[in-house]
Design an enzyme around this catalytic site. Structure first.
Site, mmCIF file in Angstrom:
data_model
loop_
_atom_site.group_PDB
_atom_site.id
_atom_site.type_symbol
_atom_site.label_atom_id
_atom_site.label_comp_id
_atom_site.label_asym_id
_atom_site.label_seq_id
_atom_site.Cartn_x
_atom_site.Cartn_y
_atom_site.Cartn_z
ATOM 1 N N ASN A 9 0.944 -1.398 0.004
ATOM 2 C CA ASN A 9 -0.068 -0.141 0.036
ATOM 3 C C ASN A 9 0.914 1.164 0.181
ATOM 4 O OD1 ASN A 9 -1.729 2.159 0.229
ATOM 5 N ND2 ASN A 9 -2.465 1.486 2.638
ATOM 6 N N LYS A 11 -0.005 4.155 -0.549
ATOM 7 C CA LYS A 11 -0.520 5.342 0.052
ATOM 8 C C LYS A 11 -0.353 6.611 -0.698
ATOM 9 C CE LYS A 11 -0.242 3.570 4.694
ATOM 10 N NZ LYS A 11 -0.326 3.712 6.233
ATOM 11 N N HIS A 97 -9.820 1.064 4.359
ATOM 12 C CA HIS A 97 -8.413 1.299 5.091
ATOM 13 C C HIS A 97 -8.807 2.539 6.641
ATOM 14 C CE1 HIS A 97 -4.487 2.569 6.186
ATOM 15 N NE2 HIS A 97 -4.044 1.536 5.588
ATOM 16 N N GLU A 99 -7.364 4.648 7.691
ATOM 17 C CA GLU A 99 -7.335 6.139 7.277
ATOM 18 C C GLU A 99 -8.324 6.802 6.472
ATOM 19 O OE1 GLU A 99 -3.138 5.461 5.487
ATOM 20 O OE2 GLU A 99 -2.443 5.154 7.265
ATOM 21 N N GLU A 169 -5.815 -4.923 10.193
ATOM 22 C CA GLU A 169 -5.017 -4.053 10.442
ATOM 23 C C GLU A 169 -5.395 -3.252 11.988
ATOM 24 O OE1 GLU A 169 -2.906 -2.845 6.643
ATOM 25 O OE2 GLU A 169 -4.399 -1.726 6.888
ATOM 26 N N GLY A 175 1.778 2.250 10.870
ATOM 27 C CA GLY A 175 2.568 3.423 10.773
ATOM 28 C C GLY A 175 3.377 3.780 12.036
ATOM 29 N N SER A 215 2.846 -2.355 10.298
ATOM 30 C CA SER A 215 4.211 -2.299 10.608
ATOM 31 C C SER A 215 4.890 -3.671 10.276
ATOM 32 C CB SER A 215 4.792 -1.766 12.181
ATOM 33 O OG SER A 215 4.286 -0.486 12.351
HETATM 34 C C1 PEP Z 1 -1.285 0.061 5.756
HETATM 35 O O1 PEP Z 1 -0.892 1.112 5.520
HETATM 36 O O2 PEP Z 1 -2.107 -0.539 5.783
HETATM 37 C C2 PEP Z 1 -0.043 -0.370 6.702
HETATM 38 C C3 PEP Z 1 -0.228 -1.460 7.402
HETATM 39 O O3 PEP Z 1 0.971 0.583 7.064
HETATM 40 P P1 PEP Z 1 2.236 0.254 7.765
HETATM 41 O O4 PEP Z 1 2.782 -1.124 7.313
HETATM 42 O O5 PEP Z 1 3.075 1.350 7.597
HETATM 43 O O6 PEP Z 1 1.916 0.070 9.168
#
Ligand code: PEP
Length: 253
Positions: A9, A11, A97, A99, A169, A175, A215
């Protein structure tokens, strides 16, 4: 056997030159994608044609959009419809997601509508769910995730459900550099599968891939992916570095 998937992803990062270089570096590596393993690149909208072109003829590499409209077409300035994404070579859409839920106020009901748009255009939903820290601290994370699944996914037919990929998630791990422990990930993935089984039966529950996100990096991917109900990862930050993401792909079970 369920598909094992590494999904990137990106982003809202990179310009066209950087995006092209990153994809090129990853795709020229010896990825050894055996049958049943897939890599998905969820790239920003303007890079979809470039990514689709670069993945032509590559086995088990797919392109995703990071969102799509819940509306069919028409006067919705700034929105992107499912049929448009299908026409430029997208196969998957990331839906829900955290976000998007947080900053753009996408609700479970709205996500159900986006999913319906996907199915009208042969696009596979990559559906994200997961709880905020406050909910986990209260010990209510299972109820929270069960509700996300029920309100956005459980109107689907069994045949449609089989096409969905789920990403768990936990918001507190996205993040932040703070990864769920393998035990926490496995516990929630097994719970999600149990919810699928209750609604759709054993066969479908066993066939849906459930990815972990939060992460994931080269150093922890193998351990996370080795859990029985973790079928790969949805990767943000680490997917922007070719060497990291290549190792994550090579860590698929
Ligand atoms: C994500 O954006 O779905 C995500 C898991 O980000 P990160 O791996 O940076 O935590």
């Amino acid at each position: 056997m369920r598909k094992q998937i590494a999904a990137a992803n990106w982003k809202m990062n990179l310009n066209l030159e950087e995006a092209t270089g990153l994809l090129k570096n990853i795709l020229q590596a010896p990825l050894q994608l055996l049958p049943g393993r897939e890599v998905i690149f969820a790239v920003p909208f303007p890079f979809i044609p470039m990514a689709a072109e670069k993945s032509v003829g590559k086995n088990n590499i797919f392109i995703a959009a990071q969102n799509c409209s819940n509306k069919k077409s028409g006067a919705y300035t700034g929105e992107t419809a499912a049929f448009m994404l299908q026409s430029v070579g997208v196969q998957y859409i990331i839906i829900g997601h955290s976000e998007r839920r947080e900053y753009f106020h996408e609700t479970n009901a709205m996500l159900a509508e986006i999913i319906d748009q996907c199915f009208l255009h042969q696009l596979q939903p990559l559906f994200c769910c997961g709880e905020p820290l406050s909910v986990r601290e209260e010990g209510k994370e299972m109820d929270y995730v069960a509700r996300q699944l029920a309100e956005s996914l459980f109107h689907l037919t069994p045949e449609q459900m089989q096409q969905v990929v789920i990403a768990y998630e936990p918001i507190w791990a996205i993040g932040t550099g703070k990864t769920a422990t393998t035990a926490q990930a496995q516990e929630m993935h097994a719970f999600i599968r149990q919810q699928l089984e209750k609604k759709y039966g054993h066969h479908i529950a066993q066939s849906v891939s459930i990815l972990y996100g939060g992460s994931v990096k080269a150093a922890n991917a193998k351990e996370l992916f080795s859990q029985p109900d973790v079928d790969g990862g949805l990767v943000g930050g680490a997917s922007l570095q070719a060497a990291e993401f290549i190792t994550i792909i090579q860590s698929l079970d």
